[in-house]
Every structure is written in structure tokens, then in C-alpha cells.
Design a protein around this motif. Structure first.
Motif, short mmCIF file in Angstrom:
data_model
loop_
_atom_site.label_atom_id
_atom_site.label_comp_id
_atom_site.label_asym_id
_atom_site.label_seq_id
_atom_site.Cartn_x
_atom_site.Cartn_y
_atom_site.Cartn_z
N CYS A 121 0.85 -1.19 0.00
CA CYS A 121 0.00 0.00 0.00
C CYS A 121 0.88 1.24 0.00
CB CYS A 121 -0.89 0.00 1.24
SG CYS A 121 -1.81 1.54 1.43
N ARG A 122 0.65 2.13 -0.94
CA ARG A 122 1.53 3.30 -1.05
C ARG A 122 1.26 4.36 0.01
NH1 ARG A 122 2.27 4.06 -7.60
NH2 ARG A 122 3.33 2.08 -7.93
N PHE A 123 0.17 4.21 0.75
CA PHE A 123 -0.11 5.15 1.85
C PHE A 123 0.63 4.72 3.12
CE2 PHE A 123 -3.26 7.16 4.93
CZ PHE A 123 -2.86 8.46 4.65
N TYR A 124 1.29 3.58 3.05
CA TYR A 124 1.96 2.98 4.21
C TYR A 124 2.69 3.97 5.11
CZ TYR A 124 5.61 0.31 6.62
OH TYR A 124 6.45 -0.19 7.56
N GLU A 125 3.55 4.78 4.50
CA GLU A 125 4.40 5.66 5.32
C GLU A 125 3.64 6.73 6.09
OE1 GLU A 125 7.85 7.42 3.58
OE2 GLU A 125 8.48 5.50 2.72
N HIS A 153 3.19 -5.55 7.46
CA HIS A 153 2.94 -6.25 6.18
C HIS A 153 2.37 -5.32 5.10
CE1 HIS A 153 -1.58 -6.95 6.55
NE2 HIS A 153 -1.26 -6.32 7.66
N CYS A 154 1.81 -4.18 5.51
CA CYS A 154 1.20 -3.26 4.52
C CYS A 154 2.25 -2.71 3.55
CB CYS A 154 0.52 -2.10 5.22
SG CYS A 154 -0.78 -2.58 6.35
N ARG A 155 3.51 -2.68 3.97
CA ARG A 155 4.55 -2.12 3.12
C ARG A 155 4.77 -2.95 1.85
NH1 ARG A 155 9.81 -2.00 6.09
NH2 ARG A 155 9.75 -4.16 5.40
N ASP A 156 4.70 -4.27 2.01
CA ASP A 156 5.03 -5.14 0.88
C ASP A 156 3.84 -5.87 0.26
OD1 ASP A 156 7.74 -4.48 1.30
OD2 ASP A 156 7.81 -5.95 2.93
N ALA A 186 -9.29 -0.25 -0.34
CA ALA A 186 -8.12 -1.12 -0.42
C ALA A 186 -7.31 -0.94 0.86
CB ALA A 186 -7.29 -0.76 -1.65
N CYS A 187 -7.64 -1.72 1.87
CA CYS A 187 -6.93 -1.61 3.14
C CYS A 187 -7.10 -2.91 3.92
CB CYS A 187 -7.49 -0.44 3.96
SG CYS A 187 -6.69 -0.22 5.55
N PHE A 188 -5.99 -3.45 4.46
CA PHE A 188 -6.08 -4.68 5.27
C PHE A 188 -6.66 -4.42 6.65
CE2 PHE A 188 -2.22 -5.63 2.61
CZ PHE A 188 -2.77 -6.68 1.89
#
Ligand code: ADP
Ligand code: MG
Length: 334
Positions: A300-304, A312-315, A330-332
Motif C-alpha cells: 500500500c503506497r499510503f503505508y508511510e 505487512h502493509c509495506r510489501d 483497499a486496506c487490510f
């Protein structure tokens, strides 16, 4: 194409889908590396529907529109995906087919800066009439009266008198009306507007948004409008697509998304609305700036910037899932 029982990728029942964008990937090769501007963007626009794309500057809104219209030029390239218009894949068409059969006939465009879109050397009436002559093949007299009728329709006072005026004699808002008249002259089915009111004051903006809504009714138009301002969306759009750093993070009816935003990015956008002064339209309530699209993380590109991100959202990239009826995010973590 789609039958009445199928659903589009954003979940909208698409019996009457006019435009269906699926998994669009667009990149730019730069000296810094590959800018991954669009990462599998999917959206639909239905007949007679007004859909808005919202997101901060640099999120890929204009690249989405330019990809749909096949206006991406070197060093950019559409790497994957499909753009179905009435079931016909626009990405398969040649430049000539796009020019002759699609752009300015089926699809009309208006952009942020109306001054650049008008030729200073010709009267506005002439420029509108020319479209009617060329695209609709009508004669000089008919083109002229059609142009005056359209100028009148879009709310230009004393249309007949102003037919012979030059672009510089019109204010910004009136120029944008001229451009709307010009795009209507080709009787398009879909109007695509990229930040059409960003350069205008709030009163003029409100009037123009009302005009677009009226034109939808009168001409049976569908509209895809791009804006960084959620207030524009709430005033005009039936449905909203929220974009962040080249990915779609949420989509649903405007009412649902604004009343009950699901994705943390959308929540930030919605929370920023009442804090926006008339001049200040930056989304300051969300910390950080839009991700650099060169070599982004694979998840997810909003991760940071995300307040609820997990490791795990980073990858891992979350898919758009129905979180509320007809509302997709789109979010876990929600
Ligand atoms: N011609 C180009 N060359 C390199 N990068 C580009 C080009 N056009 C757009 N981009 C990049 O694509 C991303 C999305 O841009 P854009 O669609 O214009 O954003 P928005 O319209 O949402 O403000 C940005 O990171 C921008 O720098
Ligand atoms: Mg833009």
C-alpha cells in the motif's frame, strides 16, 4: 461487454457502463528511474453519471485522464490495462482513430486553464461554430446559430452580441463556459474535466459546477471530473474515486464515502474539509507528502503516512474490497 448481472471492478452494476478502465499501468522513464504513476487503476463511468476522481497533487489524476485519452507521450508509456469505451478498447486504436473517432467527438475534454485552450486570434463564436462545422458537418449559417444557442445555454449573457468577441475579452469563468460550449458543439457522450474550476474564485466555481450538472440533464452527458478538492466532489458527483500515489484507495457513492469514509487516506481527506479556508486547499491534516513514485514500496503506497499501518502493509498490496454495501476500499486494517 458486461451484462446486467455483472459488476465492474469498483462494484458498480454496469449494465449501462460507458467507460470502463481496468488495471491501467502508466510509467515515465526519467533520469531518476521509472516513475510508476499509475498502479493498476480501475474505474467505471455509467451513462448519465457524474464520477469524480479526488486526491492530492501528484497522485496521478491527470495521468489517468491522459491515459484514457491516449495522450501519454514520451517518456511516458501505458504498460498495461484496458480502457473500454462502449466496449471498444481505446488502447488498441491508432492515433488517427483516436483523433477522428473519439477525442473531440465522443469524448470532450476541458482543462484547468481555459486560456491555453482557446485560440487568441479567433472570436469565441467562430471557435465554437468551427467545431459544429467540422465535427457535425453543418453549414456556416447553421453552425453560427448553433454556436449562439450553445453560448446561451451555458449562461453567456447576450450570446449573439458576444459571438464576435475575442477570448481576452472574457473573464476566466466565462472562458470556461466558452470551452464547455465548444465541447458540447461536438455532441459528446462523455465530458472529461481536469480541475476545470481550480483557477476560479469560489462563486464562479459554484456556478460552473451547477452548469455541468444542468448540461448532464440537458445533453444526457456522462462526466468524469478530476479535482483535488472534496467539496467539488460533494457538490457535483454521484460517485467518487479516491486516488493516492497512483493507486485507487476507495470508491463508492459520494454520500457514503463522505459520510463514512473507510480508508485512512479518505478519512484524512474528509477531516480536512472544514479546516480548509477559501485560499488554503492543501490537505494539511494528513502528515507527510505524496510518496515519490520512483521505486515505491510494493504494498500500500499510503503505508508511510498511515496511522494504522502494520508491517505487512509495506510489501503486500491490498485489493479493493467491499467494506460497506457498494463501498470499496483497499486496506487490510479496516
Ligand atoms: N511527463 C512526465 N514525466 C515524468 N513524470 C511525470 C510526467 N507526467 C506526470 N509525471 C508524474 O506522474 C505522477 C502523477 O502526476 P499527475 O497525474 O500530473 O498528478 P495529479 O494530476 O494528480 O496532480 C507525478 O509523480 C508526476 O511527477
Ligand atoms: Mg493534475
Amino acid at each position: 461487454m458486461s451484462s446486467s448481472t455483472e459488476q465492474g471492478r469498483d462494484g458498480r452494476e454496469n449494465a449501462d457502463t460507458l467507460l470502463e478502465v481496468s488495471d491501467l499501468v502508466t510509467q515515465f522513464e526519467t533520469y531518476r528511474g521509472t516513475v510508476e504513476a499509475l498502479d493498476e487503476v480501475s474505474l467505471t463511468v455509467g451513462e448519465n453519471e457524474i464520477v469524480g476522481i479526488v486526491g492530492e497533487s501528484g497522485c496521478g489524476k491527470s495521468v489517468t485522464v491522459r491515459s484514457i485519452l491516449q495522450l501519454i507521450r514520451e517518456p511516458g508509456r501505458i504498460v498495461g490495462g484496458e480502457v473500454a469505451y462502449h466496449g471498444r478498447d481505446l488502447l488498441e486504436l491508432s492515433d488517427k482513430q483516436m483523433r477522428d473517432e473519439i477525442r473531440g467527438t465522443e469524448l470532450a475534454m476541458i482543462f484547468q486553464n481555459p486560456t491555453n485552450a482557446l485560440n487568441p486570434a479567433y472570436t469565441v463564436g467562430h471557435q465554437i461554430a468551427e467545431v459544429a462545422r467540422e465535427v457535425r458537418g453543418v453549414g456556416d449559417e447553421e453552425a453560427r446559430s448553433r454556436a449562439i444557442e450553445l453560448m446561451d445555454d451555458v449562461g453567456i449573457p447576450k450570446a449573439e452580441e458576444r459571438y464576435g468577441d475575442y477570448p481576452h475579452e472574457f473573464s476566466g469563468g466565462m472562458k470556461q463556459r466558452v470551452l464547455i460550449a465548444k465541447s458540447l458543439a461536438c455532441q459528446p457522450n462523455l465530458l472529461i474535466a481536469d480541475e476545470p474550476t481550480t483557477a476560479l474564485d469560489k462563486t464562479t466555481e459554484a456556478q460552473l459546477l451547477d452548469l455541468v450538472d444542468e448540461m448532464r440533464e440537458e445533453y444526457g452527458l456522462s462526466v468524469l471530473i478530476i479535482t483535488h478538492d472534496l467539496r467539488v466532489i460533494s457538490r457535483l458527483c454521484d460517485r467518487v474515486v479516491v486516488m493516492y500515489a497512483g493507486q485507487i484507495v476507495e470508491t463508492g457513492s459520494t454520500r457514503d464515502v463522505i459520510k463514512n469514509p473507510v480508508h485512512p487516506y479518505t478519512k484524512g481527506l474528509v477531516e480536512a474539509i472544514p479546516r480548509l479556508g477559501d485560499e488554503q486547499t492543501d490537505l494539511e491534516s494528513i502528515d507527510g507528502t505524496v510518496l515519490d513514485l520512483v521505486d515505491p514500496n510494493s504494498g500500500c503506497r499510503f503505508y508511510e503516512r498511515c496511522p494504522i499501518a502494520q508491517e505487512h502493509c509495506r510489501d503486500e498490496k491490498p485489493a479493493l474490497e467491499e467494506k460497506e454495501p457498494e463501498q470499496y476500499a483497499a486496506c487490510f486494517e479496516v
